[in-house]
Design an enzyme around this catalytic site. Structure first.
Site, PDB file in Angstrom:
ATOM      1  N   CYS A 221       0.456  -1.247  -0.145  1.00  0.00           N
ATOM      2  CA  CYS A 221       0.000   0.203  -0.229  1.00  0.00           C
ATOM      3  C   CYS A 221       0.768   1.415  -0.253  1.00  0.00           C
ATOM      4  O   CYS A 221       0.356   2.269  -0.371  1.00  0.00           O
ATOM      5  CB  CYS A 221      -0.743  -0.246   1.111  1.00  0.00           C
ATOM      6  SG  CYS A 221      -1.970  -1.527   0.674  1.00  0.00           S
TER       7      CYS A 221
ATOM      8  N   HIS B  47      -3.366   6.651   3.359  1.00  0.00           N
ATOM      9  CA  HIS B  47      -3.699   4.961   2.800  1.00  0.00           C
ATOM     10  C   HIS B  47      -5.344   5.560   2.796  1.00  0.00           C
ATOM     11  O   HIS B  47      -5.569   5.620   3.846  1.00  0.00           O
ATOM     12  CB  HIS B  47      -2.980   4.775   2.679  1.00  0.00           C
ATOM     13  CG  HIS B  47      -3.436   3.380   2.382  1.00  0.00           C
ATOM     14  ND1 HIS B  47      -3.850   2.830   0.671  1.00  0.00           N
ATOM     15  CD2 HIS B  47      -3.033   1.967   2.857  1.00  0.00           C
ATOM     16  CE1 HIS B  47      -3.962   1.833   0.894  1.00  0.00           C
ATOM     17  NE2 HIS B  47      -3.622   1.290   2.794  1.00  0.00           N
TER      18      HIS B  47
ATOM     19  N   ASN C  78      -9.792  -0.139  -0.537  1.00  0.00           N
ATOM     20  CA  ASN C  78      -8.764   0.188  -0.557  1.00  0.00           C
ATOM     21  C   ASN C  78      -7.740  -0.768  -1.833  1.00  0.00           C
ATOM     22  O   ASN C  78      -7.764  -1.700  -2.732  1.00  0.00           O
ATOM     23  CB  ASN C  78      -8.343  -0.673   0.633  1.00  0.00           C
ATOM     24  CG  ASN C  78      -6.715  -1.485   0.649  1.00  0.00           C
ATOM     25  OD1 ASN C  78      -5.773  -0.119  -0.329  1.00  0.00           O
ATOM     26  ND2 ASN C  78      -6.065  -1.252   1.471  1.00  0.00           N
TER      27      ASN C  78
HETATM   28  N1  COA Z   1     -19.403  -8.778   7.385  1.00  0.00           N
HETATM   29  C1  COA Z   1     -19.928  -9.238   8.699  1.00  0.00           C
HETATM   30  N2  COA Z   1     -19.234 -10.177   9.440  1.00  0.00           N
HETATM   31  C2  COA Z   1     -17.771 -10.375   9.418  1.00  0.00           C
HETATM   32  C3  COA Z   1     -17.164  -9.436   8.286  1.00  0.00           C
HETATM   33  C4  COA Z   1     -18.093  -8.982   7.481  1.00  0.00           C
HETATM   34  N3  COA Z   1     -17.531  -8.806   5.898  1.00  0.00           N
HETATM   35  N4  COA Z   1     -15.908  -9.634   8.195  1.00  0.00           N
HETATM   36  C5  COA Z   1     -15.890 -10.003   9.867  1.00  0.00           C
HETATM   37  N5  COA Z   1     -16.536 -10.579  10.051  1.00  0.00           N
HETATM   38  C6  COA Z   1     -17.018 -10.969  11.644  1.00  0.00           C
HETATM   39  C7  COA Z   1     -16.311 -11.537  12.432  1.00  0.00           C
HETATM   40  O1  COA Z   1     -16.016 -13.217  12.067  1.00  0.00           O
HETATM   41  C8  COA Z   1     -16.368 -11.392  13.250  1.00  0.00           C
HETATM   42  O2  COA Z   1     -17.059 -12.664  14.301  1.00  0.00           O
HETATM   43  P1  COA Z   1     -17.187 -13.131  15.444  1.00  0.00           P
HETATM   44  O3  COA Z   1     -16.973 -11.908  16.442  1.00  0.00           O
HETATM   45  O4  COA Z   1     -18.844 -13.728  15.483  1.00  0.00           O
HETATM   46  O5  COA Z   1     -16.204 -13.466  15.239  1.00  0.00           O
HETATM   47  C9  COA Z   1     -16.689 -10.342  13.910  1.00  0.00           C
HETATM   48  O6  COA Z   1     -17.383  -9.769  12.582  1.00  0.00           O
HETATM   49  C10 COA Z   1     -15.323  -9.039  14.091  1.00  0.00           C
HETATM   50  O7  COA Z   1     -14.603  -9.479  13.534  1.00  0.00           O
HETATM   51  P2  COA Z   1     -12.790  -8.224  13.148  1.00  0.00           P
HETATM   52  O8  COA Z   1     -12.081  -8.803  11.797  1.00  0.00           O
HETATM   53  O9  COA Z   1     -12.487  -8.675  14.628  1.00  0.00           O
HETATM   54  O10 COA Z   1     -13.659  -7.403  12.895  1.00  0.00           O
HETATM   55  P3  COA Z   1     -13.128  -5.341  13.354  1.00  0.00           P
HETATM   56  O11 COA Z   1     -13.914  -5.214  13.848  1.00  0.00           O
HETATM   57  O12 COA Z   1     -11.555  -6.187  13.226  1.00  0.00           O
HETATM   58  O13 COA Z   1     -13.024  -4.854  11.104  1.00  0.00           O
HETATM   59  C11 COA Z   1     -11.805  -5.330   9.379  1.00  0.00           C
HETATM   60  C12 COA Z   1     -12.535  -6.362  10.195  1.00  0.00           C
HETATM   61  C13 COA Z   1     -11.014  -6.199   8.580  1.00  0.00           C
HETATM   62  C14 COA Z   1     -12.465  -4.013   8.760  1.00  0.00           C
HETATM   63  C15 COA Z   1     -10.861  -4.105  10.621  1.00  0.00           C
HETATM   64  O14 COA Z   1      -9.938  -5.586  11.025  1.00  0.00           O
HETATM   65  C16 COA Z   1      -9.704  -3.385   9.399  1.00  0.00           C
HETATM   66  O15 COA Z   1     -10.066  -2.748   9.096  1.00  0.00           O
HETATM   67  N6  COA Z   1      -8.478  -4.191   9.436  1.00  0.00           N
HETATM   68  C17 COA Z   1      -7.093  -3.355   9.263  1.00  0.00           C
HETATM   69  C18 COA Z   1      -7.415  -3.963   7.509  1.00  0.00           C
HETATM   70  C19 COA Z   1      -7.007  -3.429   6.318  1.00  0.00           C
HETATM   71  O16 COA Z   1      -6.794  -1.827   6.202  1.00  0.00           O
HETATM   72  N7  COA Z   1      -5.888  -3.856   5.738  1.00  0.00           N
HETATM   73  C20 COA Z   1      -4.975  -3.310   4.850  1.00  0.00           C
HETATM   74  C21 COA Z   1      -4.179  -2.910   5.016  1.00  0.00           C
HETATM   75  S1  COA Z   1      -3.272  -2.022   3.989  1.00  0.00           S
END
Ligand code: COA
Length: 330
Positions: A116, A257, A287
């Protein structure tokens, strides 16, 4: 050492494939909802390239716009530095395909793999080529077709990524005080398995096993990546400001970003820049990895938010982990 700026960002051009994948579309493919995606990420839709639309083609379209806006032609280019995490082929570089499409007969061409923050890394390399006297004019490109390395059966990553390209002409600074005032790039490879493609490279070449296991697609530990991103983006803001000798009050525009609205808000808060001075378009593109900074910068320019003398802080974080930042006086 000759004082900065050595190089200026003369223009920015973008290309976005017309196909749009909305959150509503994703709910028909995965167990997810528009509310969940918007609340956790701020993303509403992303653009997806057609199968025949290559990263080099998107780069070409963006580059022609950047060249026209800078009043430059392909023959002016001494180098093409193209950042991508989704190259068209593993050999040769996508930069070479772009060189051929442009007919940039005087240019060296190579790819940068920095995920990224790739555009910030490429900008840093371009500045170095100019400062060392190797080049006068460099084309910096960030371009992705992440839809080809995204697992559309994995709801934790499929909602995040999109396709697009952006390019800038970077050239020897001609206007006193205008240009790239600082750059900062850093990495921590110990954290690579938190966001990576396990299969399909030379460690585990493409095979039936790799395809069946879907290990050629991106895997991500979202929560860990989120925490690391917030810390690294904050570190990168501090470093770019310190190196440029610029305070947060002097920043007219923060172009972070575009991975997640919550990461953007945390970064702005840490940097001490109000959200009114922050460029946000993650809602429209998701992204787009190395294309994300130029896509946001170009929108800011089109909306009249960037003028001669505008001080811009760009900052990015991604797989590797890698992170980087720059302060530019436009
Ligand atoms: N829709 C619905 N539920 C979802 C889901 C989706 N698309 N993706 C994951 N979940 C669920 C999970 O299974 C989990 O369920 P559980 O509590 O029953 O186990 C719950 O939502 C929480 O998951 P979690 O991964 O802890 O959520 P989060 O609040 O951390 O959000 C992201 C997930 C990916 C949005 C977040 O972690 C994020 O943005 N991370 C950074 C990603 C990023 O920017 N990457 C690139 C870097 S350049």
């Amino acid at each position: 050492m000759i004082p900065r700026p050595f190089a200026e960002v003369a223009s920015v051009g973008v290309a976005v494939p017309p196909g749009v994948l909305t959150n509503a579309d994703l709910t028909r493919m995965l167990d997810t909802s528009d509310e969940w995606i918007v609340e956790r990420t701020g993303i509403r839709e992303r653009h997806i390239a057609r199968p025949e639309q290559t990263v080099a083609m998107l780069s070409h379209e963006a580059s022609l716009r950047a060249l026209a806006s800078a009043g430059a032609v392909p023959a002016d280019l001494d180098a093409i530095v193209l950042a991508t995490a989704s190259p068209d082929r593993l050999l040769p570089s996508t930069a070479c395909d772009l060189q051929a499409l442009l007919g940039a007969e005087n240019a060296a061409a190579f790819d940068i793999g920095a995920a990224c923050p790739g555009f910030v890394y490429a900008l840093t390399v371009a500045e170095g080529l100019i400062a060392s006297g190797q080049s006068d004019t460099v084309l910096v490109v960030g371009a992705e077709k992440l839809s080809t390395i995204t697992d559309f059966q994995d709801r934790s990553t499929a909602i995040l990524f999109g396709d697009g390209a952006g390019a800038s002409v970077v050239r020897r600074s001609t206007r006193p005080g205008r240009g790239i005032l600082s750059t900062f790039i850093k990495s921590d490879g110990r954290l690579a398995p938190l966001l990576y493609r396990p299969g399909g490279g030379s460690v585990d070449p493409i095979s039936e096993k790799v395809v069946c296991e879907r290990s050629h697609y991106m895997k991500m530990a979202g929560r860990e990546v989120f925490k690391a991103a917030v810390l690294a983006m904050a570190d990168a803001c501090d470093e770019a400001l310190r190196r440029a000798g610029v305070s947060a009050d002097e920043i007219d525009l923060l172009v972070p970003h575009q991975a997640n609205l919550r990461i953007i808000e945390a970064t702005a808060k840490h940097a001490g820049v109000p959200m009114s001075k922050v460029m946000v378009n993650v809602d429209r593109y998701g992204n787009t990895s190395s294309a994300s900074i130029p896509l946001a910068l170009e929108q800011a320019v089109s909306e009249g938010r960037v003028d001669s003398g505008t001080v811009i802080l760009v900052v990015a974080f991604g797989a590797g982990f890698t992170w980087g930042s720059a302060v530019i006086r436009w």
